[in-house]
Design a protein around this motif. Structure first.
Motif, PDB file in Angstrom:
ATOM      1  N   ALA A 124       0.841  -1.191   0.000  1.00 14.47           N
ATOM      2  CA  ALA A 124       0.000   0.000   0.000  1.00 14.47           C
ATOM      3  C   ALA A 124       0.880   1.246   0.000  1.00 14.47           C
ATOM      4  O   ALA A 124       1.980   1.230   0.528  1.00 14.47           O
ATOM      5  CB  ALA A 124      -0.892  -0.013   1.238  1.00 14.47           C
ATOM      6  N   ASP A 125       0.354   2.284  -0.599  1.00  7.46           N
ATOM      7  CA  ASP A 125       1.160   3.495  -0.693  1.00  7.46           C
ATOM      8  C   ASP A 125       0.959   4.423   0.491  1.00  7.46           C
ATOM      9  O   ASP A 125       1.390   5.566   0.479  1.00  7.46           O
ATOM     10  CB  ASP A 125       0.832   4.245  -1.991  1.00  7.46           C
ATOM     11  CG  ASP A 125       1.243   3.422  -3.207  1.00  7.46           C
ATOM     12  OD1 ASP A 125       2.264   2.734  -3.099  1.00  7.46           O
ATOM     13  OD2 ASP A 125       0.540   3.473  -4.230  1.00  7.46           O
TER      14      ASP A 125
ATOM     15  N   ILE B 290       6.673  -2.346  16.525  1.00  3.73           N
ATOM     16  CA  ILE B 290       7.367  -3.293  15.628  1.00  3.73           C
ATOM     17  C   ILE B 290       7.575  -4.615  16.373  1.00  3.73           C
ATOM     18  O   ILE B 290       7.425  -5.700  15.808  1.00  3.73           O
ATOM     19  CB  ILE B 290       8.732  -2.720  15.163  1.00  3.73           C
ATOM     20  CG1 ILE B 290       8.526  -1.458  14.319  1.00  3.73           C
ATOM     21  CG2 ILE B 290       9.537  -3.756  14.378  1.00  3.73           C
ATOM     22  CD1 ILE B 290       9.804  -0.743  13.914  1.00  3.73           C
TER      23      ILE B 290
ATOM     24  N   PHE C 174      10.335  -7.084   8.594  1.00  4.15           N
ATOM     25  CA  PHE C 174      10.075  -5.643   8.608  1.00  4.15           C
ATOM     26  C   PHE C 174      11.337  -4.864   8.977  1.00  4.15           C
ATOM     27  O   PHE C 174      11.705  -3.890   8.320  1.00  4.15           O
ATOM     28  CB  PHE C 174       8.931  -5.287   9.571  1.00  4.15           C
ATOM     29  CG  PHE C 174       8.544  -3.851   9.459  1.00  4.15           C
ATOM     30  CD1 PHE C 174       7.683  -3.425   8.460  1.00  4.15           C
ATOM     31  CD2 PHE C 174       9.112  -2.898  10.300  1.00  4.15           C
ATOM     32  CE1 PHE C 174       7.381  -2.086   8.309  1.00  4.15           C
ATOM     33  CE2 PHE C 174       8.811  -1.555  10.154  1.00  4.15           C
ATOM     34  CZ  PHE C 174       7.941  -1.147   9.160  1.00  4.15           C
TER      35      PHE C 174
ATOM     36  N   HIS D  78      14.070  -5.061   6.136  1.00  7.83           N
ATOM     37  CA  HIS D  78      13.802  -4.290   4.919  1.00  7.83           C
ATOM     38  C   HIS D  78      13.620  -2.797   5.205  1.00  7.83           C
ATOM     39  O   HIS D  78      14.325  -1.972   4.632  1.00  7.83           O
ATOM     40  CB  HIS D  78      12.586  -4.855   4.197  1.00  7.83           C
ATOM     41  CG  HIS D  78      12.351  -4.213   2.866  1.00  7.83           C
ATOM     42  ND1 HIS D  78      13.218  -4.375   1.805  1.00  7.83           N
ATOM     43  CD2 HIS D  78      11.368  -3.381   2.422  1.00  7.83           C
ATOM     44  CE1 HIS D  78      12.772  -3.679   0.770  1.00  7.83           C
ATOM     45  NE2 HIS D  78      11.662  -3.069   1.120  1.00  7.83           N
ATOM     46  N   ALA D  79      12.690  -2.470   6.095  1.00 13.29           N
ATOM     47  CA  ALA D  79      12.356  -1.060   6.295  1.00 13.29           C
ATOM     48  C   ALA D  79      13.447  -0.297   7.028  1.00 13.29           C
ATOM     49  O   ALA D  79      13.761   0.828   6.660  1.00 13.29           O
ATOM     50  CB  ALA D  79      11.041  -0.932   7.061  1.00 13.29           C
ATOM     51  N   VAL D  80      14.017  -0.892   8.048  1.00 13.92           N
ATOM     52  CA  VAL D  80      14.978  -0.135   8.858  1.00 13.92           C
ATOM     53  C   VAL D  80      16.410  -0.338   8.369  1.00 13.92           C
ATOM     54  O   VAL D  80      17.152   0.604   8.178  1.00 13.92           O
ATOM     55  CB  VAL D  80      14.845  -0.473  10.367  1.00 13.92           C
ATOM     56  CG1 VAL D  80      15.657   0.510  11.196  1.00 13.92           C
ATOM     57  CG2 VAL D  80      13.398  -0.463  10.811  1.00 13.92           C
TER      58      VAL D  80
ATOM     59  N   GLY E 164      17.339  -1.734   5.476  1.00 21.72           N
ATOM     60  CA  GLY E 164      17.447  -1.486   4.045  1.00 21.72           C
ATOM     61  C   GLY E 164      17.925  -2.670   3.199  1.00 21.72           C
ATOM     62  O   GLY E 164      18.396  -2.480   2.088  1.00 21.72           O
TER      63      GLY E 164
ATOM     64  N   TYR F  95       6.367  -8.842   4.011  1.00 24.93           N
ATOM     65  CA  TYR F  95       6.667  -7.440   4.301  1.00 24.93           C
ATOM     66  C   TYR F  95       5.416  -6.580   4.115  1.00 24.93           C
ATOM     67  O   TYR F  95       5.111  -5.730   4.948  1.00 24.93           O
ATOM     68  CB  TYR F  95       7.799  -6.915   3.412  1.00 24.93           C
ATOM     69  CG  TYR F  95       8.100  -5.471   3.701  1.00 24.93           C
ATOM     70  CD1 TYR F  95       8.781  -5.122   4.859  1.00 24.93           C
ATOM     71  CD2 TYR F  95       7.640  -4.459   2.863  1.00 24.93           C
ATOM     72  CE1 TYR F  95       9.009  -3.791   5.175  1.00 24.93           C
ATOM     73  CE2 TYR F  95       7.873  -3.122   3.166  1.00 24.93           C
ATOM     74  CZ  TYR F  95       8.556  -2.797   4.316  1.00 24.93           C
ATOM     75  OH  TYR F  95       8.774  -1.482   4.644  1.00 24.93           O
TER      76      TYR F  95
ATOM     77  N   ARG G 205       3.781  -4.460   7.021  1.00 27.72           N
ATOM     78  CA  ARG G 205       3.702  -3.018   6.862  1.00 27.72           C
ATOM     79  C   ARG G 205       2.280  -2.506   7.102  1.00 27.72           C
ATOM     80  O   ARG G 205       2.073  -1.535   7.812  1.00 27.72           O
ATOM     81  CB  ARG G 205       4.161  -2.645   5.444  1.00 27.72           C
ATOM     82  CG  ARG G 205       4.329  -1.169   5.201  1.00 27.72           C
ATOM     83  CD  ARG G 205       4.673  -0.947   3.736  1.00 27.72           C
ATOM     84  NE  ARG G 205       5.160   0.377   3.460  1.00 27.72           N
ATOM     85  CZ  ARG G 205       4.382   1.405   3.154  1.00 27.72           C
ATOM     86  NH1 ARG G 205       3.086   1.240   3.114  1.00 27.72           N
ATOM     87  NH2 ARG G 205       4.903   2.583   2.906  1.00 27.72           N
TER      88      ARG G 205
ATOM     89  N   LEU H  11       1.342  -2.809  10.773  1.00 29.25           N
ATOM     90  CA  LEU H  11       2.016  -1.786  11.570  1.00 29.25           C
ATOM     91  C   LEU H  11       1.392  -0.408  11.353  1.00 29.25           C
ATOM     92  O   LEU H  11       1.179   0.341  12.315  1.00 29.25           O
ATOM     93  CB  LEU H  11       3.503  -1.757  11.212  1.00 29.25           C
ATOM     94  CG  LEU H  11       4.357  -0.919  12.155  1.00 29.25           C
ATOM     95  CD1 LEU H  11       4.481  -1.577  13.519  1.00 29.25           C
ATOM     96  CD2 LEU H  11       5.741  -0.697  11.580  1.00 29.25           C
ATOM     97  N   ILE H  12       1.064  -0.117  10.111  1.00 31.50           N
ATOM     98  CA  ILE H  12       0.455   1.187   9.825  1.00 31.50           C
ATOM     99  C   ILE H  12      -0.885   1.324  10.547  1.00 31.50           C
ATOM    100  O   ILE H  12      -1.188   2.360  11.131  1.00 31.50           O
ATOM    101  CB  ILE H  12       0.308   1.414   8.298  1.00 31.50           C
ATOM    102  CG1 ILE H  12       1.694   1.723   7.713  1.00 31.50           C
ATOM    103  CG2 ILE H  12      -0.658   2.554   7.990  1.00 31.50           C
ATOM    104  CD1 ILE H  12       1.730   1.913   6.216  1.00 31.50           C
TER     105      ILE H  12
END
Lengths: 51, 158
Positions: B76-77, B93, B104, B107-109, B111, B132, B136, B139-140
């Motif tokens: 999702a954007d 998290i 998560f 990838h997100a933190v 990279g 992921y 994501r 978490l959002i």
């Protein structure tokens, strides 16, 4: 590399996460390093003696 | 560095265990560090790898890390504003199921790409990608929920 705005902000915020470990952590690290060093030394001695 | 270990584990005790193990590794491998990159980044990589090994080794985590192949969900954007503090965010998290939590963070933190994560965890990059996406969006939704709670608390306090 996630380029999304959300990921960028999240990375930035997580960079701000600072936690201080308890004193026991350092004592244990020191203890383990010493133990592992001793083991390595005795291994070298043993292999020298047995060769 | 405790913050890094904290993000990958479910308790402070586990985070400190990972930190200890990581520091012992750093000590014995310092010779391998090439002064090309930043020392902090090198140590951090060791901590992340130590954390992943800890999760794989530890039953409490391993048994809950179900990496099942799931249909790919488009990421999702949504880009919610993050009004939460670092610690609050890290705690959200940490509430993700262990598999999601690891992917998560990686990838997100940190990279890492999904291909790299796949290699690290022994899963396909497609699995990493779909897990992921789920992590994501979960978490959002939690971030939005908690942010709303905070907002209401502030109004109530006035």
């Amino acid at each position: 590399m996630p380029a999304n705005e959300f990921e960028k902000k999240l990375q930035q915020r997580m960079g701000e996460l600072k936690l201080t470990p308890s004193d026991e952590v350092w004592t244990e690290v020191e203890h383990r390093i010493r133990k592992e060093k001793d083991e390595k030394k005795s291994f070298i001695w043993l292999s020298l003696l047995s060769s | 560095m405790l913050g890094v270990c904290y993000r990958y584990t479910k308790s402070l005790k586990d985070a400190e265990d990972v930190l200890q193990e990581g520091f012992v590794k750093v000590f014995f491998h310092l010779k391998q560090y090439k002064a090309e990159g930043e020392l902090g980044a090198w140590i951090r990589r060791i901590m992340v790898n130590t954390a992943i090994n800890f999760l794989k080794r530890n039953r409490r985590y391993r048994d809950e890390m179900y990496f099942t192949e799931q249909p790919l969900h488009r990421v999702a954007d949504d880009n919610p504003a993050i009004v939460l503090q670092a610690k609050e965010l890290a705690d959200l998290i940490r509430q993700l199921p262990p598999g999601y939590q690891a992917i998560f963070n990686l990838h997100a933190v940190e990279g890492y790409s999904h291909v790299e994560i796949g290699e690290m965890l022994g899963i396909s990059d497609g699995t990493s990608r779909s897990q992921y996406a789920r992590a994501r969006s979960l978490l959002i939704s939690w971030i939005e929920e908690l942010s709303l709670e905070r907002k209401n608390e502030n109004y109530a306090g006035k």
